[in-house]
Design an enzyme around this catalytic site. Structure first.
Site, PDB file in Angstrom:
ATOM      1  N   SER A   1      41.186 -11.740   6.644  1.00  0.00           N
ATOM      2  CA  SER A   1      41.301 -11.334   5.232  1.00  0.00           C
ATOM      3  C   SER A   1      42.137 -10.066   5.133  1.00  0.00           C
ATOM      4  O   SER A   1      42.479  -9.440   6.142  1.00  0.00           O
ATOM      5  CB  SER A   1      39.910 -11.082   4.625  1.00  0.00           C
TER       6      SER A   1
ATOM      7  N   ILE B   1      44.599  -6.981   4.860  1.00  0.00           N
ATOM      8  CA  ILE B   1      45.853  -6.590   5.489  1.00  0.00           C
ATOM      9  C   ILE B   1      46.094  -7.382   6.770  1.00  0.00           C
ATOM     10  O   ILE B   1      47.229  -7.753   7.074  1.00  0.00           O
ATOM     11  CB  ILE B   1      45.851  -5.067   5.734  1.00  0.00           C
TER      12      ILE B   1
ATOM     13  N   SER C   1      44.284   5.269   8.403  1.00  0.00           N
ATOM     14  CA  SER C   1      44.081   5.549   6.977  1.00  0.00           C
ATOM     15  C   SER C   1      44.500   6.976   6.684  1.00  0.00           C
ATOM     16  O   SER C   1      44.313   7.870   7.528  1.00  0.00           O
ATOM     17  CB  SER C   1      42.608   5.371   6.616  1.00  0.00           C
TER      18      SER C   1
ATOM     19  N   TYR D   1      34.213   7.223   8.783  1.00  0.00           N
ATOM     20  CA  TYR D   1      35.384   6.345   8.858  1.00  0.00           C
ATOM     21  C   TYR D   1      36.662   7.179   8.997  1.00  0.00           C
ATOM     22  O   TYR D   1      37.526   6.887   9.835  1.00  0.00           O
ATOM     23  CB  TYR D   1      35.435   5.494   7.588  1.00  0.00           C
TER      24      TYR D   1
ATOM     25  N   LYS E   1      39.407   7.328  12.012  1.00  0.00           N
ATOM     26  CA  LYS E   1      40.839   7.128  11.791  1.00  0.00           C
ATOM     27  C   LYS E   1      41.652   8.288  12.364  1.00  0.00           C
ATOM     28  O   LYS E   1      42.773   8.083  12.835  1.00  0.00           O
ATOM     29  CB  LYS E   1      41.116   6.910  10.297  1.00  0.00           C
TER      30      LYS E   1
ATOM     31  N   THR F   1      41.612  -4.849  -1.013  1.00  0.00           N
ATOM     32  CA  THR F   1      41.161  -5.758   0.045  1.00  0.00           C
ATOM     33  C   THR F   1      39.657  -5.971  -0.080  1.00  0.00           C
ATOM     34  O   THR F   1      38.953  -5.152  -0.687  1.00  0.00           O
ATOM     35  CB  THR F   1      41.461  -5.172   1.438  1.00  0.00           C
TER      36      THR F   1
END
Length: 322
Positions: A50, A52, A175, A201, A205, A234
């Site tokens: 799904s 990207i 990100s 997160y 990254k 997304t």
């Protein structure tokens, strides 16, 4: 300084990371960069069912590449594979069911893949943002297990395969959120303080950016890059950041726009004219730190991250079958 970093990052995001930012940047793209035939080259895309990942796999398939889809959910992955084959007419699409958060499984997959396939380009796209602290069956914090350790193990395990090929590349989808984080090697599993999934997160990254820079120094004949896809619409954004999605949904990029720089880094000759180890946004290398944000780390911290991840990875390798 965290309030300053967050504020500067969000203002930057509104200007550059939205659909409008992509439309503005794309005026300067050279379409010929990605109008290439990559038949005979092999690409592995994680998280490819799904968003990207799927958009990237589809664009590579359109250009004739052999694409290996690495996905966690078998049903969704089979639907995605069928869609890619149908839309592109490319039959060289292969499916592998792997949970990137499970280090033993990643080792087992990589060692099998190494014996059965060739690989020109690895695209580390799989990621997760879990908003409450969850542990995997191995006792690992789930965001770290997926975003950092899983990425580290898969990449290092496949480096010998990549080393055999001309024009080998590794692209990691990071990100812009990492700009608000300084590398923190003292709490890799987020055990201390209040757990904030968004910041965990972002820390992961940042770790991916450091990994890319370190790999680029150590493996000179592979081109490494890390990129920010912008703020894209997304399934992961909708489920992990529902409030953000509601506020921003009318200005988010499409998944294809989010994937554009991944595809450019994976297939274009122009990408590898630039130095290995850079951070990209909209086909351009960009800074990995905001001005005055105090997010630079000493080299010994970056080296320590690599040492700790290697120790982690070997621990799980020794208990893996095969």
């Amino acid at each position: 300084m965290s309030w300053y970093r967050n504020a500067v990052w969000f203002v930057k995001g509104l200007r550059e990371y939205t659909r409008g930012g992509y439309e503005s940047a794309s005026k300067h793209f050279n379409p010929a960069d990605v109008e290439v035939d990559v038949a005979g080259r092999s690409f592995l895309v994680t998280g490819a069912n799904s968003g990207i990942g799927k958009a990237t796999a589809k664009e590579i398939a359109k250009r004739g590449g052999t694409v290996h889809l690495v996905c966690r959910n078998k049903e969704r992955a089979e639907v995605a594979k069928e869609e890619i084959v149908t839309e592109t007419g490319n039959q060289n699409i292969f499916l592998h069911i792997v949970d990137i958060s499970n280090p033993k499984e990643v080792w087992k997959f990589a060692e099998k893949f190494r014996n059965e396939h060739k690989l020109n380009v690895l695209i580390n796209n799989a990621g997760c943002m879990v908003n409450n602290r969850e542990l995997t069956e191995d006792g690992l914090e789930k965001n770290f297990a997926t975003n950092t350790l899983g990425t580290y193990i898969l990449t290092t395990a496949l480096l010998p395969l990549l080393e055999k090929e001309a024009d080998a590349r590794v692209i990691t989808v990071s990100s812009g959120g990492m700009l608000v984080q300084k590398l923190n090697i003292s709490d890799l599993q987020s055990e201390n303080g209040t757990f904030d999934g968004t910041m965990v997160y972002a820390q992961n990254k940042r770790q991916q950016v450091v990994l890319t820079e370190q790999w680029a120094k150590a493996h000179r004949n592979i081109h490494f890059s890390v990129m920010h896809p912008g703020w894209a619409d997304t399934p992961a954004v909708r489920s992990s950041m529902p409030d953000f999605y509601e506020k921003m949904k009318n200005s988010l990029r499409t998944d294809t726009q989010g994937a554009d720089t991944v595809v450019w880094l994976a297939v274009s000759a122009e990408a590898t004219k630039l130095p290995s180890g850079l951070f990209f946004q909209d086909r351009q290398p960009v800074a990995t730190h905001l001005p005055l944000a105090s997010t630079h780390s000493p080299p010994e911290d970056e080296e320590k991250l690599m040492e700790v991840l290697e120790e982690f990875s070997q621990k799980f390798r020794s208990t893996s079958p095969g």
